[in-house]
Design an enzyme around this catalytic site. Structure first.
Site, PDB file in Angstrom:
ATOM      1  N   HIS A 138       0.859  -1.050  -0.107  1.00 13.77           N
ATOM      2  CA  HIS A 138       0.085   0.177  -0.020  1.00 13.77           C
ATOM      3  C   HIS A 138       0.874   1.208   0.032  1.00 13.77           C
ATOM      4  CE1 HIS A 138      -3.250   2.704   0.630  1.00 13.77           C
ATOM      5  NE2 HIS A 138      -2.829   3.051   1.966  1.00 13.77           N
ATOM      6  N   GLN A 154       0.029   5.399   6.667  1.00 10.88           N
ATOM      7  CA  GLN A 154      -1.337   5.082   7.085  1.00 10.88           C
ATOM      8  C   GLN A 154      -2.370   5.657   6.059  1.00 10.88           C
ATOM      9  OE1 GLN A 154      -2.058   6.095  11.242  1.00 10.88           O
ATOM     10  NE2 GLN A 154      -1.065   4.252  11.946  1.00 10.88           N
ATOM     11  N   SER A 155      -3.459   5.079   5.960  1.00 13.28           N
ATOM     12  CA  SER A 155      -4.458   5.693   5.219  1.00 13.28           C
ATOM     13  C   SER A 155      -4.953   7.292   5.465  1.00 13.28           C
ATOM     14  CB  SER A 155      -5.552   4.677   4.795  1.00 13.28           C
ATOM     15  OG  SER A 155      -6.674   5.283   4.339  1.00 13.28           O
ATOM     16  N   VAL A 157      -2.922   9.928   5.300  1.00 13.81           N
ATOM     17  CA  VAL A 157      -1.918  10.744   5.919  1.00 13.81           C
ATOM     18  C   VAL A 157      -1.533  11.738   4.694  1.00 13.81           C
ATOM     19  CG1 VAL A 157       0.139   9.274   5.068  1.00 13.81           C
ATOM     20  CG2 VAL A 157       0.055  10.582   7.094  1.00 13.81           C
ATOM     21  N   GLY A 158      -1.799  11.574   3.466  1.00 13.61           N
ATOM     22  CA  GLY A 158      -1.727  12.269   2.468  1.00 13.61           C
ATOM     23  C   GLY A 158      -0.573  12.005   1.295  1.00 13.61           C
ATOM     24  N   LYS A 159      -0.540  10.712   1.168  1.00 12.23           N
ATOM     25  CA  LYS A 159       0.292  10.051   0.143  1.00 12.23           C
ATOM     26  C   LYS A 159      -0.249  10.584  -1.191  1.00 12.23           C
ATOM     27  CE  LYS A 159      -0.532   5.947   1.532  1.00 12.23           C
ATOM     28  NZ  LYS A 159      -1.537   6.314   2.424  1.00 12.23           N
ATOM     29  N   SER A 160      -1.347  10.522  -1.595  1.00 13.67           N
ATOM     30  CA  SER A 160      -1.914  10.665  -2.963  1.00 13.67           C
ATOM     31  C   SER A 160      -1.903  12.182  -3.296  1.00 13.67           C
ATOM     32  CB  SER A 160      -3.348  10.173  -3.086  1.00 13.67           C
ATOM     33  OG  SER A 160      -3.312   8.866  -2.911  1.00 13.67           O
ATOM     34  N   ASP A 177      -1.991   3.965  -4.356  1.00 12.40           N
ATOM     35  CA  ASP A 177      -2.755   2.987  -3.665  1.00 12.40           C
ATOM     36  C   ASP A 177      -2.182   1.709  -3.645  1.00 12.40           C
ATOM     37  OD1 ASP A 177      -5.097   2.710  -1.877  1.00 12.40           O
ATOM     38  OD2 ASP A 177      -5.892   1.351  -3.564  1.00 12.40           O
ATOM     39  N   GLU A 202      -6.261   8.824  -6.419  1.00 13.62           N
ATOM     40  CA  GLU A 202      -7.459   9.114  -5.728  1.00 13.62           C
ATOM     41  C   GLU A 202      -7.132  10.144  -4.563  1.00 13.62           C
ATOM     42  OE1 GLU A 202     -10.078   7.156  -2.295  1.00 13.62           O
ATOM     43  OE2 GLU A 202      -8.717   5.936  -3.190  1.00 13.62           O
ATOM     44  N   ARG A 243      17.672  14.518  12.742  1.00 17.69           N
ATOM     45  CA  ARG A 243      17.799  15.981  12.285  1.00 17.69           C
ATOM     46  C   ARG A 243      19.093  16.024  11.669  1.00 17.69           C
ATOM     47  NH1 ARG A 243      16.474  19.839  17.294  1.00 17.69           N
ATOM     48  NH2 ARG A 243      16.738  21.404  15.645  1.00 17.69           N
TER      49      ARG A 243
END
Length: 317
Positions: A138, A154-155, A157-160, A177, A202, A243
């Protein structure tokens, strides 16, 4: 495991079918290729009959020197019920005994006009790719300045959304996806998109968009080697994030350890720019330029100088 049939080779490499048409649905169970040399002398004890058999100039030259009875015997023993096919190279003339044996046993007999080494190389690469270990993850796979970046997290979180911003900045989308991953060779992972969602992205609140239609063919690609993994996670105040960049984290995908970095997500952070810089920094590291190591070396040099100055001051007193 992928299903490979003899007819796939016929279509892929434009081979000429000489005999054994009824066996084109035979399946390969391995990617190994055999050149039966010692078998033509009559020694079949260790004959790898389940492999694709390739007959080149050397094999056919010896075969043509055999008697008619020996030719029939060798041909019949080469053609087994599990042999996927026999390929003759260099466009050479094929003995009638071999044609008859292949036709009778339904073993496809194919011919290629190219040299044996080239045919073996291309067939090996094709079969190795089709039989390569595979998995699905995923995430989003993007090509950034030639670096394959797999964005995970995680679904929601802003990947797409990050991938969309990267596409707008001129980079290319490979998969969204679900990323299908194949291990080619022992250290090479190739990612691609399932056919159903290829070129699609998506975006929550907007729906599914077609990246190629909106941004053009230059904004997408069908597959890409995975070089670097960036995991997005919600900012955790209690967690200590790297850092400086001295810590090199990896993630194991199938049998390959891939470099990995974790980026915390919170409002105000431009993830697309950060990931773009991470890709460029990864390229610099591959060229031998490591900013973190340079900083560490400068810091160590400065500390050593301070200690030397302090020691010389104490000695003078």
């Amino acid at each position: 495991m992928a299903k490979v049939q003899t007819k796939d080779l016929l279509e892929q490499f434009k081979l000429e079918l000489i005999a054994g048409k009824n066996g084109l649905d035979r399946e390969f169970i391995m990617s190994d290729i055999s050149r039966p040399g010692i078998e033509l002398t009559g020694y079949f004890r260790y004959y790898p009959k389940a492999r694709l058999q390739v007959l080149g100039k050397t094999e056919l030259s010896y075969f043509n020197e055999l008697s008619s009875d020996e030719k029939r015997d060798r041909s019949q023993r080469l053609c087994t019920d599990v042999t996927p096919c026999i390929v003759v190279t260099r466009g050479m003339e094929i003995p009638e005994e071999l044609k008859q044996a292949c036709e009778a046993s339904h073993v496809p007999l194919l011919r290629s006009p190219y040299k044996t080494t080239r045919v073996v190389s291309r067939l090996t690469n094709f079969l190795e790719a089709r039989f390569a270990p595979s998995t699905a993850m995923h995430g989003v796979l993007v090509d950034i300045h030639g670096v394959g970046i797999l964005i995970t997290g995680q679904s929601g979180v802003g990947k797409s959304e990050t991938a969309l911003e990267l596409v707008k900045r001129g980079h290319r989308l490979v998969a969204d996806d679900s990323v299908e991953i194949h291990q080619e060779d022992y250290d090479r992972l190739i990612g691609s998109s399932p056919e159903l969602i290829e070129h699609l992205l998506e975006i929550r609140g907007l729906g599914i968009i077609n990246v190629m239609t909106l941004f053009g063919a230059s904004a997408v690609r069908s597959h890409k080697k995975i070089d670097f993994v960036i995991n997005l996670e919600n900012w955790n105040e209690k967690k200590q994030y790297d850092r400086i960049g001295m810590d090199e984290e990896t993630i194991r995908i199938i049998d390959v350890d891939v470099p990995k970095a974790t980026l915390p997500v919170r409002p105000g952070r431009n993830l697309a720019v950060i990931i773009e810089v991470a890709a460029m920094n990864f390229r610099l590291k591959r060229l031998g330029v490591n900013a973190a190591e340079e900083f560490s070396a400068r810091l160590t040099k400065m500390i050593n100088q301070e200690e030397a100055n302090l020691n010389s001051s104490v000695d003078y007193d």
